[in-house]
Each structure stands twice: as structure tokens, then as C-alpha cells.
Write an enzyme that holds these catalytic residues in place. Structure first.
Site, mmCIF file in Angstrom:
data_model
loop_
_atom_site.group_PDB
_atom_site.id
_atom_site.type_symbol
_atom_site.label_atom_id
_atom_site.label_comp_id
_atom_site.label_asym_id
_atom_site.label_seq_id
_atom_site.Cartn_x
_atom_site.Cartn_y
_atom_site.Cartn_z
ATOM 1 N N CYS A 142 10.635 3.174 2.996
ATOM 2 C CA CYS A 142 11.381 2.000 2.546
ATOM 3 C C CYS A 142 11.829 2.170 1.102
ATOM 4 O O CYS A 142 11.039 1.994 0.166
ATOM 5 C CB CYS A 142 10.521 0.746 2.700
ATOM 6 S SG CYS A 142 11.320 -0.736 2.059
ATOM 7 N N CYS A 145 11.590 -0.914 -1.128
ATOM 8 C CA CYS A 145 10.227 -1.224 -1.574
ATOM 9 C C CYS A 145 9.770 -0.253 -2.662
ATOM 10 O O CYS A 145 9.156 -0.654 -3.639
ATOM 11 C CB CYS A 145 9.229 -1.108 -0.421
ATOM 12 S SG CYS A 145 9.799 -1.749 1.138
ATOM 13 N N ASP A 146 10.031 1.026 -2.487
ATOM 14 C CA ASP A 146 9.358 2.038 -3.299
ATOM 15 C C ASP A 146 10.257 2.851 -4.228
ATOM 16 O O ASP A 146 9.754 3.622 -5.035
ATOM 17 C CB ASP A 146 8.606 3.017 -2.369
ATOM 18 C CG ASP A 146 7.555 2.303 -1.537
ATOM 19 O OD1 ASP A 146 6.997 1.302 -2.039
ATOM 20 O OD2 ASP A 146 7.304 2.716 -0.398
#
Ligand code: NDP
Length: 316
Positions: A142, A145-146
Site C-alpha cells: 500500500c 499507507c507506507d
């Protein structure tokens, strides 16, 4: 074995969507039973996909970030505080053909007037031996997200579809270079996305290549590539690997029962959590192949709880 007790609501799945639905239905005095999944499983684990991540920096309310598992523990504690009940196993069978609905955990049958389905989805992974160990330690599925954790670093993205290009483009905001590893000599992505990748000077496409090895001790320190035509091996010293080869919704239980899109995601009526069966609601990633964020899953869990509460009221 069966329980005579007909519950107001059973919630299947315990990621952000299921646990938010649990908090809301519990506070509405519906005494939800959450069948939260099986700890040993990577697809049905209690807490959902956030249990496989490390730090979450984009969940509102946590200015210093929070670890994924810790966040899910807080969700669970909040639901338990209002007397949601939990079974830490997975659902083995459902029968939604008549009311009350039937939900089995092994040979134990549970009855409910309504069901909220929040079984989530899983990222497809490469199936490499040490993949799980590096997950959250350089390996991610993701970018939203990261990506932020990879500022100034070199990254590999695997995949040739729209997701891979979207992730690769997003990651160029942080990374110095993104190598897109594509197993064939063509991209599956739409023309416009292909052009976007080709126009981005930070993206290099490595054709006919497959990531076949992961290197590093605590954190990922490089990947091994194999040429899919010649078999030749090479190595890239990257600190980040994003796998974007597609997702699979956890909908096997509902095949032939609930309406699904061609890609297996559950169909919900636009702007609601209603499925094709009155009294069965769906929320979170199991019905969302677009946003797939913890916060959107939580939001849709709240929608499902409110839809469910109003529907139950309308039945009396
Ligand atoms: P896709 O199934 O479209 O693409 C998957 C890609 O991963 C393909 O290039 C495939 O290669 C490759 N792949 C599959 N398995 C492996 C493997 N084991 N090793 C290496 N490569 C592998 O999935 P997406 O998630 O990209 O997209 C899903 C849907 O969502 C699509 O309909 C897409 O259009 C849509 N989408 C749209 C977006 C947008 O419009 N902005 C953004 C993201 C998704 P191969 O081609 O060889 O099979």
C-alpha cells in the site's frame, strides 16, 4: 450444535469496518456478536490487514502515528466496552435463504435477524519464502499507507496493471527512483496510465522480469530478479518493495448467496451498505475495490451499523 438465541446482529470480520460496526451496533443496544477470524490465518486474521502493517500515520486522531495492531486492539477494546461479544474463529458456512439467518462456526450454528459482512480483502503476494518476514519492514502492498517512509530511497514496484502504475507514480513523490518490474514485455494498464509511467523521469520499467529473491536481515536491503525470457539473474539494491499485482476480496463464503461484481467484490446499493438480501449488509474492503483505506473502511462500517439498526427497526 446450535444456539437457540436469535441475535439482533452478527458481524463477520473484525477489521476497521467490522469493529466500527460493532461499536455502533453495541451502543445501539443490539448486542452484536463479532466472529472475528482465526489468529493463525493471514487472510482471516482478527483485526484484518492492519495486523500485517507496522506504523500507520494517516489514521486521524493519532498525530504521532500508531502501530497497525495497536490501533486494531483499541478498536476492539472500544467495541468490548459496550458489550460486543467475540468469537475468535472463522465462519465456515452461511445460510441467508430464510430468516433468521444462519451462520456456522465449525458445527456450531448461530442465528441472527441481521448480518453485517466485513470480511475484507487481501493483497495478492508473490509467494516468496521470506515475504511475510519483510512485510512492514521494507515490503508493502500500500503506497498510500507506507510511501512516506521511503523518502530519498530507491524502490521497486511489482506489477504492470493500473494499480502498479498508480503506486509507482505516487511513490516518485518520495523515492529518488522507482523501478517497475513487469513480468511480460507489455503493460496490462490502461493507455493513459502507461503514458503516465513513461512520462515520469523517476520511473524505469524493467521488462520481462520477476522478483524471485528478497535480501536483508531485519529490513529489506535488496531484491533478486530473474529474467522471464532468458532466466538470467540480477540484483537491485533497493530498500523498498511494493507488490501491486492485485487484490482478492474474501468472498468465498458468499458465492451464489450475495451478488458480486465480476472481480468478486460484494455489490452494495449505491451510497449504502445494503446487499441484495434485505437484512444483510456489507462494509469495508469486501465491497470497496477503490479506496481500501482503514478510515474509509471504518466509515462504511458506521454506515452498515446505521443501515442495520434502521432496517431492524423497520421490521418491528
Ligand atoms: P490487474 O489484474 O489489472 O493487474 C495485475 C498486474 O500484476 C498485471 O500486470 C499482472 O501481469 C501482474 N501480476 C499478476 N500476478 C503477478 C505475479 N505473480 N508476479 C508478477 N506480476 C504479476 O490488477 P490491478 O490491481 O492493477 O487493477 C485491478 C483493477 O482496478 C483493474 O480493473 C484496474 O483497471 C483498476 N484500477 C484502476 C485504477 C485507475 O484507473 N486509476 C487504479 C488502480 C486499479 P500480467 O499482465 O502478466 O497478467
Amino acid at each position: 450444535m446450535s444456539s437457540e438465541n436469535v441475535r439482533d446482529v452478527i458481524i463477520i470480520g473484525s477489521g476497521p469496518a467490522g469493529l466500527t460496526a460493532a461499536i455502533y451496533t453495541a451502543r445501539a443496544n443490539l448486542a452484536p456478536l463479532v466472529i472475528e477470524g482465526e489468529p493463525s490465518s493471514t487472510s482471516d486474521q482478527p483485526g484484518g490487514q492492519l495486523m500485517l502493517t507496522t506504523e500507520v500515520e494517516n489514521f486521524p486522531g493519532f498525530p504521532d502515528g500508531v502501530m497497525g495492531p495497536e490501533l486494531m486492539l483499541k478498536f476492539r477494546e472500544q467495541a468490548a466496552r459496550f458489550n460486543a461479544e467475540f468469537i475468535t474463529e472463522k465462519v465456515t458456512k452461511v445460510d441467508f435463504s430464510a430468516r433468521p439467518f444462519k451462520v456456522w462456526v465449525r458445527d456450531e450454528m448461530h442465528l441472527a435477524k441481521s448480518v453485517i459482512v466485513s470480511t475484507g480483502a487481501q493483497s495478492l503476494m508473490l509467494g516468496l519464502e521470506n515475504e511475510q518476514r519483510f512485510y512492514g519492514h521494507g515490503l508493502s502492498s500500500c503506497a498510500t499507507c507506507d510511501g512516506f517512509f521511503f523518502k530519498g530511497q530507491e524502490i521497486v514496484v511489482v506489477g504492470g496493471g493500473d494499480s502498479a502504475i498508480e503506486e509507482a507514480s505516487f511513490l516518485t513523490k518520495f523515492a529518488t527512483k522507482v523501478t517497475l518490474v513487469v513480468r511480460r514485455d507489455v503493460l496490462r494498464a490502461s493507455k493513459i496510465m502507461q503514458q503516465r509511467a513513461k512520462d515520469n523521469p523517476k520511473i524505469e520499467i524493467k521488462w520481462n522480469s520477476q522478483v524471485t529473491e528478497l535480501f536483508g536481515t531485519e529490513k529489506l536491503a535488496g531484491v533478486g530478479l530473474t529474467d522471464t525470457v532468458t532466466g538470467e539473474k540480477s540484483k537491485l539494491d533497493v530498500t523498498g518493495l511494493f507488490v501491486a499485482i492485485g487484490h482478492r476480496p474474501n468472498t468465498d463464503l458468499f458465492k451464489g448467496v450475495l451478488d458480486m461484481l465480476d472481480n468478486g467484490y460484494l455489490k452494495t446499493k449505491s451510497g449504502s451498505s445494503y446487499t441484495n438480501i434485505p437484512g444483510v449488509f456489507a462494509c469495508g474492503d469486501v465491497q470497496d475495490h477503490t479506496y481500501r483505506q482503514a478510515i474509509t473502511a471504518a466509515g462504511s462500517g458506521c454506515m452498515a451499523a446505521i443501515d442495520c439498526e434502521r432496517w431492524l427497526e423497520s421490521q418491528h
